[in-house]
Design an enzyme around this catalytic site. Structure first.
Site, PDB file in Angstrom:
ATOM      1  N   GLU A  29      -2.518   0.956  -4.176  1.00  0.00           N
ATOM      2  CA  GLU A  29      -2.018  -0.398  -3.915  1.00  0.00           C
ATOM      3  C   GLU A  29      -1.266  -0.897  -5.148  1.00  0.00           C
ATOM      4  OE1 GLU A  29      -2.553  -2.635  -1.283  1.00  0.00           O
ATOM      5  OE2 GLU A  29      -3.735  -1.312   0.007  1.00  0.00           O
ATOM      6  N   CYS A  75       0.822  -1.207   0.000  1.00  0.00           N
ATOM      7  CA  CYS A  75       0.000   0.000   0.000  1.00  0.00           C
ATOM      8  C   CYS A  75       0.858   1.259   0.000  1.00  0.00           C
ATOM      9  CB  CYS A  75      -0.954   0.010   1.194  1.00  0.00           C
ATOM     10  SG  CYS A  75      -0.125  -0.119   2.789  1.00  0.00           S
TER      11      CYS A  75
END
Length: 765
Positions: A603, A560
């Site tokens: 992401e 992330c």
């Protein structure tokens, strides 16, 4: 107040740094004076440690840099020590083990500052501090003698920035930098791209991933101990003009762009106008931007959550308990955490600082909440803690109404979501993410592999088991690993809820649990590992565990914050070492997935595959774009059989000339080297004669003796293989086929020639 004095009620006017007094003290005029009300009963204890059951309440001086240490709430800063002369490369983990295992003293906070060779440690009471000082003083670690002493507390950063501005407990917001438009400030803080077209957002996010992988490519290209196959991979990409660590597939957008968050936390405080507000803070504590603003203008927050915030705000505004103040640690109402699903079922967890309230008073607050939210929430939980216990997971919240959880559906699976369980904040984009992970995991997996009993998925940092359960249909067996015990319990419940029987969850550290799982599997097992770590990446020990278990053939890394994974990428791709045992992993491809519209976060799913074969020397040479291929005329001449011996890695090939040979002695005989003399290295103008395929050592056309190239050894001929000495003026006679010279191995030295004047035999490349 001294411990042996009788209890008194005193009201005093003192300077900005208050002292405990027993009578009214007259002081010189000051710009700011602080009223201190002390109501306490002596408990006979020594030191500054405060009991949980104390009835003492104080208003500390907010202008004092150390005023917070005089308040009745707990702070470990008052039990602090300083350790000097610490050894280098002795980090947080080492100190933690030292205090826990050797000194048997639990440390509360540890701060290591290597550049000044000091470490600061805080404790929960004076007894532990004194015991630590006695144990540390004189201790020798890595030839360094430690010195420990009492350290003064850290200054309150807010007190330093506030200056001297009055004494109201809730006036911090008024002293913060002036904000013209609170709504716009809040949007710029939480969703800085709120005013940007979504397609433009996707382009910027994809570009950020490309820039990051370009930086990774540059970094790994300069690593000295990089694996050879990865070096070939990187140099080939550089030669093709694509300086990326691996190909970047097009970014996948979020299905929902507005009102996509299924979890939000809201602070209960006051806005810039001093009104009770349930919303989000306008800035950071250190910047004094601690006022909150309503989430009404935030496009990523669902409307049902905004409605719940407004309901709670109305209740707190008329409550007899004030909002919690972070600076003075006074007040009661702290925050509310909301979770929702696609069916608009809402879970609410309200955090309340009970201070010195009785259980009966807390129960009245709970009843008031139950009545106020009756029928408006699917589940309502209430957490009443003291200041020091606010972050403790040992105190579970109490259930006021509902089941205590909600359920969400991903694909064909239902998942139980508890108040503190991890679940992707964007449900629609989570399905896109998990579908991408499955595509990466199925790369190069054929049907036979999928049907094999040794086809295993290993979900590291599995949380509540969403990835493991969603991919359970694609693998014969799935293992989930996480060190969070409550998360593993939720994962087991989710597997049972969906009737998934081929998934097994284990709690523990990944580096230890991975070994326990894989040692029971056959060496030829095909294991695909999926890791979805926190923002700062995997611990180096987890990377080492993955590298060391060669049953893991491929790795799907979900990040992330890809910029913070550089150390992980380096450890995955570098050459094997003592700490990183096993072949390296090569990055194959990656794909960004947008889970956070209107923010810069994205992401990134990256596929790594284990290196199983090493490239040839020619592949390494060809991959290096800075090394040019020699032409046929400049290189080593090919023998008649058309084969050229491949040089070892790093050996340079000299460019011999074809015009000059070895000078012939005057009598026409071959000059014998003296015993122990090495064969001289030919200059770049001297060449090597091309022998025929039938002859061992060819007869040069000009009667000169062929001289061996650099690194070739001259082998000592046996008595039977001796070559007759030519007469004066004659060339070297052609030996028979049986007398051909054997090719010595690379690196052999020069053999001592015979003392009978035999001709030196030379190796043919």
């Amino acid at each position: 107040m001294a411990a042996d004095e009788p209890p008194k009620e005193v009201t005093s006017k003192v300077k900005s740094e208050p002292k405990e007094v027993t009578s009214e003290v007259k002081s010189e005029p000051q710009d700011e004076k602080v009223d201190i009300e002390i109501k306490a009963e002596s408990n006979g204890s020594e030191g500054k440690q405060l009991k949980e059951d104390t009835t003492e309440t104080k208003k500390f001086d907010k202008e004092d840099d150390y005023g917070y240490t005089k308040a009745d709430f707990f702070t470990s800063e008052i039990f602090k020590i300083e350790i000097k002369n610490i050894p280098p490369h002795y980090g947080y983990g080492n100190w933690k083990k030292l205090f826990k295992n050797k000194l048997k003293v639990p440390a509360h906070k540890i701060q290591v500052i290597q550049n000044i060779k000091k470490v600061y440690v805080t404790f929960k009471n004076e007894e532990d501090r004194q015991k630590a000082i006695e144990g540390i003083n004189g201790m020798i670690i890595k030839k360094c003698t430690l010195e420990a002493k009492v350290a003064r507390p850290k200054k309150d950063a807010m007190a330093q920035k506030r200056g001297h501005h009055g004494d109201d407990n809730n006036d911090v917001e008024a002293k913060a930098p002036k904000i013209e438009n609170p709504e716009e400030t809040l949007k710029n803080t939480l969703i800085p791209w709120w005013n940007m077209d979504y397609e433009e957002q996707l382009k910027l996010k994809e570009k950020s991933v490309v820039d990051c992988l370009t930086d990774f490519h540059k970094h790994i290209s300069n690593v000295r101990n990089i694996d050879r196959e990865i070096f070939v991979w990187i140099m080939e990409r550089k030669r093709n003009g694509n300086c990326l660590l691996c190909p970047v597939l097009p970014i996948l957008p979020s299905p929902d762009v507005v009102e996509y968050r299924n979890k939000c936390s809201f602070t209960i405080s006051k806005n810039l106008a001093g009104e009770v507000t349930v919303g989000n803070r306008l800035g950071k504590y250190r910047d004094q931007l601690c006022a909150v603003e309503s989430p009404a203008a935030l496009k990523h927050v669902p409307q049902p959550m905004k409605d719940v915030c407004k309901l709670l705000q109305d209740l707190v505004a008329i409550s007899k308990y004030s909002v919690y103040n972070r600076h003075s640690h006074e007040g009661y109402w702290q925050e509310i955490v909301l979770r929702s699903n696609r069916e608009n079922h809402m879970l609410a967890l309200i955090n309340f600082c009970r201070q010195d309230l009785s259980d009966e008073a807390v129960g009245e607050v709970k009843e008031e909440l139950k009545k106020h939210f009756d029928g408006k929430l699917h589940t309502l939980l209430f957490s009443a803690t003291k200041v020091r216990d606010r972050q403790s997971d040992d105190i579970p919240p109490s259930l006021i109404a509902g089941e205590g959880c909600i359920y969400e559906k991903l694909f064909d699976f239902n998942f139980r979501i508890s108040p503190k369980a991890f679940f992707q904040c964007n449900t629609g984009a989570a399905e896109v993410l998990y579908r991408t992970i499955e595509e990466m995991a199925n790369h190069n997996r054929d049907t036979a592999t999928r049907d094999s009993s040794d086809d295993i998925l290993l979900d590291i940092c599995c949380g509540t088991g969403t990835i493991a359960i969603c991919m359970s249909k694609s693998f014969n067996k799935v293992y989930g690993v996480d060190m969070c015990a409550p998360g593993i319990e939720d994962a087991k419940l989710n597997a049972k809820l969906n009737g998934v029987t081929n998934v097994e969850f284990r709690v523990g550290k990944a580096e230890d649990t991975i070994y326990g799982i894989l040692k029971s599997l056959p060496p030829h097992a095909n294991v695909v590992a999926v890791v979805d770590p926190p923002r700062n990446g995997l611990h180096p020990k987890v990377i080492a565990a993955i590298r060391g278990r060669q049953q893991i053939k491929s790795l799907v890394y979900v990040s992330c914050s890809i910029t913070q994974t550089k150390a992980n990428v380096n450890d995955l791709t570098r050459n094997a070492s003592k700490k990183l045992n096993g072949p390296a992993f090569k990055p194959i491809k990656c794909r960004p997935v947008d889970l956070f519209p209107h923010t810069k976060h994205v992401e990134v799913v990256t596929l790594y595959e284990r290196i199983t074969t090493q490239p040839s020397v020619e592949e390494v040479k060809n991959a290096n774009t800075e090394v040019e291929k020699p032409s046929t005329e400049e290189g080593v001449e090919k023998p008649s059989n058309g084969e050229v011996e491949k040089p070892s890695t790093g050996d340079a090939v000299e460019k011999p000339s074809t015009e000059e040979g070895v000078e012939k002695p005057s009598n026409g005989e071959v000059e014998k080297p003296s015993t122990g003399d090495a064969v001289e290295k030919p200059s770049t103008e001297e060449g090597v004669e091309k022998p025929s395929t039938e002859e061992g050592v060819g007869k040069p056309s000009n009667g000169e003796v062929e001289k061996p190239s650099t690194g070739d050894a001259v082998e000592k001929p046996s008595t039977e293989e001796a070559v007759e000495k030519p007469s004066t003026g004659e060339g070297v006679e052609k030996p028979s086929t049986e007398e051909a010279v054997e090719k010595p191995s690379t690196g052999e030295g020069v053999e001592k020639p015979s003392t009978e004047g035999v001709e030196d035999k030379m190796e043919v490349d």
